[in-house]
Design an enzyme around this catalytic site. Sequence first.
Site, PDB file in Angstrom:
ATOM      1  N   HIS A  77       0.820  -1.208   0.000  1.00 40.16           N
ATOM      2  CA  HIS A  77       0.000   0.000   0.000  1.00 40.16           C
ATOM      3  C   HIS A  77       0.859   1.266   0.000  1.00 40.16           C
ATOM      4  O   HIS A  77       2.027   1.258   0.410  1.00 40.16           O
ATOM      5  CB  HIS A  77      -0.931   0.007   1.216  1.00 40.16           C
ATOM      6  CG  HIS A  77      -2.101  -0.927   1.067  1.00 40.16           C
ATOM      7  ND1 HIS A  77      -3.033  -1.131   2.048  1.00 40.16           N
ATOM      8  CD2 HIS A  77      -2.472  -1.709   0.018  1.00 40.16           C
ATOM      9  CE1 HIS A  77      -3.943  -1.992   1.614  1.00 40.16           C
ATOM     10  NE2 HIS A  77      -3.628  -2.368   0.398  1.00 40.16           N
ATOM     11  N   GLU A  79       0.889   3.928   1.866  1.00 39.71           N
ATOM     12  CA  GLU A  79       1.394   4.402   3.157  1.00 39.71           C
ATOM     13  C   GLU A  79       2.631   3.612   3.560  1.00 39.71           C
ATOM     14  O   GLU A  79       3.630   4.189   4.017  1.00 39.71           O
ATOM     15  CB  GLU A  79       0.337   4.252   4.254  1.00 39.71           C
ATOM     16  CG  GLU A  79      -0.973   4.958   3.967  1.00 39.71           C
ATOM     17  CD  GLU A  79      -1.998   4.042   3.308  1.00 39.71           C
ATOM     18  OE1 GLU A  79      -1.667   3.361   2.309  1.00 39.71           O
ATOM     19  OE2 GLU A  79      -3.146   4.019   3.793  1.00 39.71           O
ATOM     20  N   CYS A 102      -5.807   1.555   5.806  1.00 38.58           N
ATOM     21  CA  CYS A 102      -6.319   0.256   6.248  1.00 38.58           C
ATOM     22  C   CYS A 102      -5.652  -0.101   7.584  1.00 38.58           C
ATOM     23  O   CYS A 102      -4.700   0.557   8.023  1.00 38.58           O
ATOM     24  CB  CYS A 102      -6.055  -0.812   5.189  1.00 38.58           C
ATOM     25  SG  CYS A 102      -4.336  -1.394   5.129  1.00 38.58           S
ATOM     26  N   CYS A 105      -1.801  -0.784   7.389  1.00 33.95           N
ATOM     27  CA  CYS A 105      -1.012   0.448   7.290  1.00 33.95           C
ATOM     28  C   CYS A 105      -1.097   1.248   8.586  1.00 33.95           C
ATOM     29  O   CYS A 105      -0.123   1.907   8.965  1.00 33.95           O
ATOM     30  CB  CYS A 105      -1.471   1.295   6.105  1.00 33.95           C
ATOM     31  SG  CYS A 105      -1.009   0.566   4.520  1.00 33.95           S
TER      32      CYS A 105
HETATM   33 ZN   LIG Z   1      -3.026  -0.137   3.751  1.00 37.18          ZN
END
Ligand SMILES: [Zn+2]
Length: 160
Positions: A77, A79, A102, A105
């Site tokens: 992801h 992040e 999420c 993260c």
């Molecule tokens: Zn994430």
Amino acid sequence: MKRKNVLSWDEYFMSMAHLSALRSKDPNTQVGACIVNPEKRVVGLGYNGFPKGCNDDDFPWDRKGEFLETKYPYVVHAELNAILNSIQDLKNCTIYVSLFPCNECAKAIIQSGITCVVYESDKYNGTEGNIASKKMFRDAGVELVQLTYQTKIEVHTEKN
Ligand SMILES: [Zn+2]
């Protein structure tokens, strides 16, 4: 006379997150993240993509099907990429991200020392992962700021 109506800091850093998102090969979701230190210097950028060395042509972007045939086991992801790509200790930094993080993260953000998350979309609000993210951020004392406007940047590429 100086120019007025310049970008605010929030618009500036969120625009960098959006610019990073334009690098994502994911046909469905493009997310960007920009990490800024307390001196307002950019120390990390990221977007959702496969790990370094994992060829975009050899991994699936599908969302449905057998687990190993979807993107989920492979994608990093925005992040987490921004954290892993960062050039310094992230204590007391702020992360700008176009979509609320999420729960995976969220863990990485908290453990990295980041203390503020500025985000735009919260389209997964109320889902279990989103509730878990918010519970961890709240308990860890991470400030959450939703921008009430959508930062849009347009990129024109010249094709010769
Ligand atoms: Zn994430």
